[in-house]
Design a protein around this motif. Sequence first.
Motif, PDB file in Angstrom:
ATOM      1  N   PRO A   5       0.836  -1.203   0.000  1.00 22.96           N
ATOM      2  CA  PRO A   5       0.000   0.000   0.000  1.00 22.96           C
ATOM      3  C   PRO A   5       0.854   1.228   0.000  1.00 22.96           C
ATOM      4  N   PHE A   6       1.626   1.357  -1.059  1.00 18.37           N
ATOM      5  CA  PHE A   6       2.525   2.483  -1.045  1.00 18.37           C
ATOM      6  C   PHE A   6       1.822   3.792  -0.908  1.00 18.37           C
ATOM      7  N   GLY A 152      -0.878   6.758  15.376  1.00 19.61           N
ATOM      8  CA  GLY A 152      -2.192   6.182  15.118  1.00 19.61           C
ATOM      9  C   GLY A 152      -2.159   4.888  14.361  1.00 19.61           C
ATOM     10  N   ASP A 250       1.004  -4.213  17.738  1.00 18.23           N
ATOM     11  CA  ASP A 250       1.735  -2.950  17.870  1.00 18.23           C
ATOM     12  C   ASP A 250       0.807  -2.006  18.621  1.00 18.23           C
ATOM     13  N   GLN A 292      -2.700  -2.008  16.748  1.00 19.53           N
ATOM     14  CA  GLN A 292      -2.886  -2.793  15.513  1.00 19.53           C
ATOM     15  C   GLN A 292      -2.582  -4.242  15.864  1.00 19.53           C
TER      16      GLN A 292
ATOM     17  N   PHE B  96      10.531  -1.090   3.574  1.00 17.33           N
ATOM     18  CA  PHE B  96       9.948  -2.296   4.156  1.00 17.33           C
ATOM     19  C   PHE B  96      10.869  -2.823   5.245  1.00 17.33           C
ATOM     20  N   TRP B 109       6.538  -4.428   8.241  1.00 17.95           N
ATOM     21  CA  TRP B 109       6.077  -3.061   8.406  1.00 17.95           C
ATOM     22  C   TRP B 109       6.451  -2.267   7.158  1.00 17.95           C
ATOM     23  N   LEU B 110       5.610  -1.295   6.854  1.00 18.49           N
ATOM     24  CA  LEU B 110       5.827  -0.450   5.692  1.00 18.49           C
ATOM     25  C   LEU B 110       5.941   0.986   6.178  1.00 18.49           C
ATOM     26  N   LYS B 119       3.359   1.441   9.080  1.00 20.82           N
ATOM     27  CA  LYS B 119       2.148   0.632   9.073  1.00 20.82           C
ATOM     28  C   LYS B 119       2.483  -0.832   9.150  1.00 20.82           C
TER      29      LYS B 119
END
Lengths: 438, 264
Positions: A5-6, A152, A250, A292, B96, B109-110, B119
């Motif tokens: 999801p860049f 977030g 996380d 998350q 990444f 994670w990104l 994320k």
Amino acid sequence: MALPPFRSAFLSNCFARVCFADRPAAPLVLAPSWVRLRGLPVMGVFFVLFLLVFVNISVAHELTGVVAVEQRVFTKEPLLDEQKEHNYSLAMQLEYYYQFQYQNRFSFIFVPFFRWDSADDERSHFDFREMNFLYGGESWDLRLGIGKVFWGATEFVHLVDIVNQTDLVESIDGEEKLGQPMVHLFLPGQWGGVDLFVLPSFRERTFPGSRGRLRSQLVVDTDHPVFESSEQGNHVDFALRYSHTIGDVDFGLSYFDGTDRQPLLLPGLDGQGLSVLTPYYRQIQQTGFDLQWILGEWLLKMESIYRHYDGEHDHYWAAVGGFEYTVGSLLDSGMDLGLIGEYVHDARGDEALTPFEDDIILGLRLAVNDAAGSEVLAGVIVDMDSPTRLVSLEASRRFGDRMRATVEAGFFLNPPKGDLFYSLREDDFLRVDVAFYF
Amino acid sequence: MKRFLSVCIICLFLSLPAGVLRADTPEEQGLSIALEAERRDDGFGDSTADMKMILKNRHGQESVRLIRIKTLEVKDDGDKSLSVFDTPRDVKGTAFLTFSHKQGDDDQWLYLPALKRVKRINSRNKSGSFMGSEFAYEDISSQESEKYTYKWIKNEPLNGVDCFIIERYPVDLKNSGYTRLLTWIDKDEYRVRKVEYYDRKKSLLKTLTLDGYQQYLGKYWRAHEMHMVNHQNGKSTVLLWTNQQFRQGLSELDFTQNSLKRVR
């Protein structure tokens, strides 16, 4: 690995259109927002010059940037005479990075941003997104200057994220932020990490001007903000966040004490006796929690805040929770499909300053996984207490290695009188954005 | 004793390697080859390298991605790695972070630089394309021996190099895009020379060939050219590795969510 999801930011874009929240918006004038930063940027520049002159040891530096042209077309006539029907604009962001040779631990980054808009003087603005020094040590990091941080977990609503002010004229999704002057210390450990912030200068939220669309019926008078604190915009805010990863979870626990980023908008008069909305910035303490949790193809997310207002001895809580489910290699096509669902609750109900008080948000993201990085995002926000529906569609792809084009459509359906979106009822739009990277 | 000797002689005659000597079934032989290959890569510590990824479509049009990769060897578990994109420019700075595991899904994670957001992402679907290339995530992730079961097929030279041919079967069949990977490993140094990937319908999907092997620290071999050809869609991807370095003094602290945020 699933959807690379860049551009997952888009996701949020989708709906954030919603974040427009606050009530009306107002006209403003000159005074680019950076002017209000006081001496900090200037000090920063002198600091850089000092280092360049006396510690002449550059190793690596790099200048990159992006120029974007944007056209927004609205499907209906504007609500008010002074509003321009359509607009186009030009934006540019540069990024200069400089690494000092000394131990390779010191670096400087400078990111000025500029937009010119054909219709809205308030949307034509300039900001230092970043201008800071970073010391990245073995056991601590220190950042000094203007910076940007994100807190977030959820996609559409960001309750916990509070350090940087929203640059609302950029996009009503609230994803774009103004640079925030800060002293930021990060302490990592086996037990997680702690971020400590001293925020010496407040940034006021930007609002569309009188000629712009996607605004409240009355403009927000950003020239005459009112502060609860006697120190006005000079109040020094503090923030801290503890974050950790344990297995598939996380999480972060945060606290903020200072000036609320989201102003109350009070009816008032401007210098010429015209009706406006005056932004009123209160003092708050906010405790936040975000999480998350990966469960196979499911990604569960939640954020919650508890907020206390000094002046009114008032408090409230709000929470958002949801999921992101990934269908990998959809029908063996190699495409990934992400399904997103979130529910937001705000204990203030209709009194909430945000449009999210009892809403369900559904979204999907299709990552084509092709060489052009094509992506489609779609979403709908359903207000459980009113007929209001917000719909957003966005598609983007790369052309060559240096250009990306984005087409986006937003619709504000059935907002009843009194709804935060009532003033946007004529503002359904189509936006095309072409960005060149260099 | 006589019998043992004769077995030995037969084995020598067939020039089976020591590792295979001890094994009985083809499955055990396959596993022992994989374990030997893994053993030979033990102790590299950490490494850094630059990767140029060239995507070619059916019509021969190319697009290029530049990626920098850091890897940390983790005792008793999969490696940790950090990949940073320099091009295409619209994703420059995207990174990444992957903690691969011998068992279960990897942690990933990104980092999205425009949002300054880290994320957590879902790593279960292993068959997805990596950045639009013909490499799937499972092709480029750390190849721990526990991620497959094995079967020795036969020994056969490939371009004049004596090779073992083994089949690998993904343990996580449900989320892998493959049913089997036919793998050529050279007998001299246990380097993977070629892989044929068979899709879920058991038909040939892709072929990977690895060339330009160089040895580092007198022990560790790294391929510097990898060609992946997709037979079903006509596309291909080439990976060219440069600036390969070992033992740069990397530690766990270089592979954290915070390190993602300050990566350049």
